[in-house]
Scaffold this active site. Structure first.
Site, PDB file in Angstrom:
ATOM      1  N   GLN A  19       0.847  -1.191   0.000  1.00 32.38           N
ATOM      2  CA  GLN A  19       0.000   0.000   0.000  1.00 32.38           C
ATOM      3  C   GLN A  19       0.884   1.242   0.000  1.00 32.38           C
ATOM      4  OE1 GLN A  19      -2.902   0.141   3.117  1.00 32.38           O
ATOM      5  NE2 GLN A  19      -3.675   2.158   2.548  1.00 32.38           N
ATOM      6  N   TYR A  21       1.039   5.734  -0.212  1.00 32.84           N
ATOM      7  CA  TYR A  21       0.485   7.091  -0.198  1.00 32.84           C
ATOM      8  C   TYR A  21       1.410   7.929  -1.067  1.00 32.84           C
ATOM      9  CZ  TYR A  21      -2.274   5.684   3.874  1.00 32.84           C
ATOM     10  OH  TYR A  21      -3.145   5.046   4.724  1.00 32.84           O
ATOM     11  N   ASP A  49      -8.346   7.613  -1.145  1.00 28.50           N
ATOM     12  CA  ASP A  49      -9.322   8.267  -0.268  1.00 28.50           C
ATOM     13  C   ASP A  49      -8.629   9.102   0.802  1.00 28.50           C
ATOM     14  OD1 ASP A  49      -8.249   6.277   1.269  1.00 28.50           O
ATOM     15  OD2 ASP A  49     -10.152   5.409   1.926  1.00 28.50           O
ATOM     16  N   LYS A  93      -7.376   2.014  -3.978  1.00 31.77           N
ATOM     17  CA  LYS A  93      -7.996   1.749  -2.674  1.00 31.77           C
ATOM     18  C   LYS A  93      -8.728   2.993  -2.177  1.00 31.77           C
ATOM     19  CE  LYS A  93      -6.972  -0.095   1.925  1.00 31.77           C
ATOM     20  NZ  LYS A  93      -7.587   0.943   2.773  1.00 31.77           N
ATOM     21  N   HIS A 117     -11.523   3.878   4.612  1.00 30.96           N
ATOM     22  CA  HIS A 117     -10.343   4.173   5.415  1.00 30.96           C
ATOM     23  C   HIS A 117     -10.611   3.906   6.899  1.00 30.96           C
ATOM     24  CE1 HIS A 117      -6.381   6.018   4.453  1.00 30.96           C
ATOM     25  NE2 HIS A 117      -6.310   6.129   5.753  1.00 30.96           N
ATOM     26  N   ARG A 120     -12.001   6.613   9.439  1.00 34.45           N
ATOM     27  CA  ARG A 120     -11.154   7.605  10.111  1.00 34.45           C
ATOM     28  C   ARG A 120     -10.843   8.822   9.242  1.00 34.45           C
ATOM     29  NH1 ARG A 120      -5.954   5.636  11.239  1.00 34.45           N
ATOM     30  NH2 ARG A 120      -6.132   4.479   9.313  1.00 34.45           N
ATOM     31  N   GLY A 152     -12.937  -2.482   5.926  1.00 35.41           N
ATOM     32  CA  GLY A 152     -13.592  -1.431   6.688  1.00 35.41           C
ATOM     33  C   GLY A 152     -14.868  -1.952   7.321  1.00 35.41           C
ATOM     34  N   GLY A 153     -14.918  -1.963   8.639  1.00 38.93           N
ATOM     35  CA  GLY A 153     -16.106  -2.416   9.342  1.00 38.93           C
ATOM     36  C   GLY A 153     -16.247  -3.919   9.440  1.00 38.93           C
TER      37      GLY A 153
END
Length: 228
Positions: A19, A21, A49, A93, A117, A120, A152-153
């Site tokens: 991953q 950024y 995101d 993503k 994300h 958050r 997520g979740g």
């Protein structure tokens, strides 16, 4: 830990994605891409995101920052440019809408990651289950045109089963492993065992004998007000 240090723990047959950024600094981006390739990553996961720092009040109270604190203009043209910098497939993503999923198909993206994300990055962002449901209803062809992942979740095996039923190919888990890590390796191992067991029994109780043959009929999420 560095990319290289993490790579030393991989087993021979383990598949890993890196991953990332990214911002407009091509030199830094190329360095990250090269390191990911050298350490055996099979794909790059570009976090789309996180165009700016998240407003995380709880983290701020403990002096914890974000992995990405800069502003980034994220466009489809940037994605096309990044693809010229590596031979690895680049997964997007943070997809949150049907329209972006369809655009990803049009642009030849090999895979997308439905993610908010972890809730958050911005309050009120929809969980990936809701996005997957919307794609299944409005543009089901997306699931056959590219690979769709989600995170997520996800807390229980039932969450995994629902996402797989809608067409998601792989489900990521974050906080459960973070909490389990309080107990070290044994805690993480136990979390894996629990999730595997829950996926198996929840699928069985839903009448699914083979996860490879699961289908959307397992999930029917009709709001209560819709039948009123």
């Amino acid at each position: 830990m560095t990319i290289e240090e993490i790579a030393t723990f991989k087993t021979e047959d383990q598949v890993t994605f890196q991953q990332v950024y990214l911002d407009s600094n091509d030199t830094a981006t190329q360095l990250i891409f090269d390191r990911a390739e050298k350490t055996g990553a099979k794909a790059l996961v570009f976090t789309v995101d996180s165009a700016a720092d998240g407003n995380r009040h709880r983290a701020a109270r403990y002096g914890v920052g974000s992995a990405d604190s800069s502003y980034t203009v994220i466009t489809w043209d940037l994605y096309d440019h990044l693809r010229t910098m590596t031979d690895l497939p680049i997964v997007l993503k943070g997809i949150q809408t049907v329209e972006d999923a369809q655009k990803a198909v049009e642009r030849g993206v090999p895979a997308i990651y439905l993610s908010n994300h972890g809730g958050r990055q911005i309050d009120g962002a929809r969980p990936p289950l809701e996005v997957a449901l919307e794609i299944r209803r409005q543009a089901p062809e997306v699931f056959s045109r590219l690979e769709v992942y989600a995170d997520g979740g996800v807390r229980y095996g039932a969450d995994v089963v629902k996402l797989l039923a809608l067409g998601v190919r792989a489900v990521g888990v974050g906080r459960p492993f973070m909490f389990a890590n309080v107990y070290g390796t044994d805690g993480v191992r136990r979390a894996v065992e629990m999730l595997k067991h829950e996926v198996a029994i929840d699928a069985a109780n839903a009448g699914v004998a083979d996860l490879k043959k699961i289908d959307p009929s397992v999930v029917d999420w009709t709001p209560n007000w819709a039948s009123a």
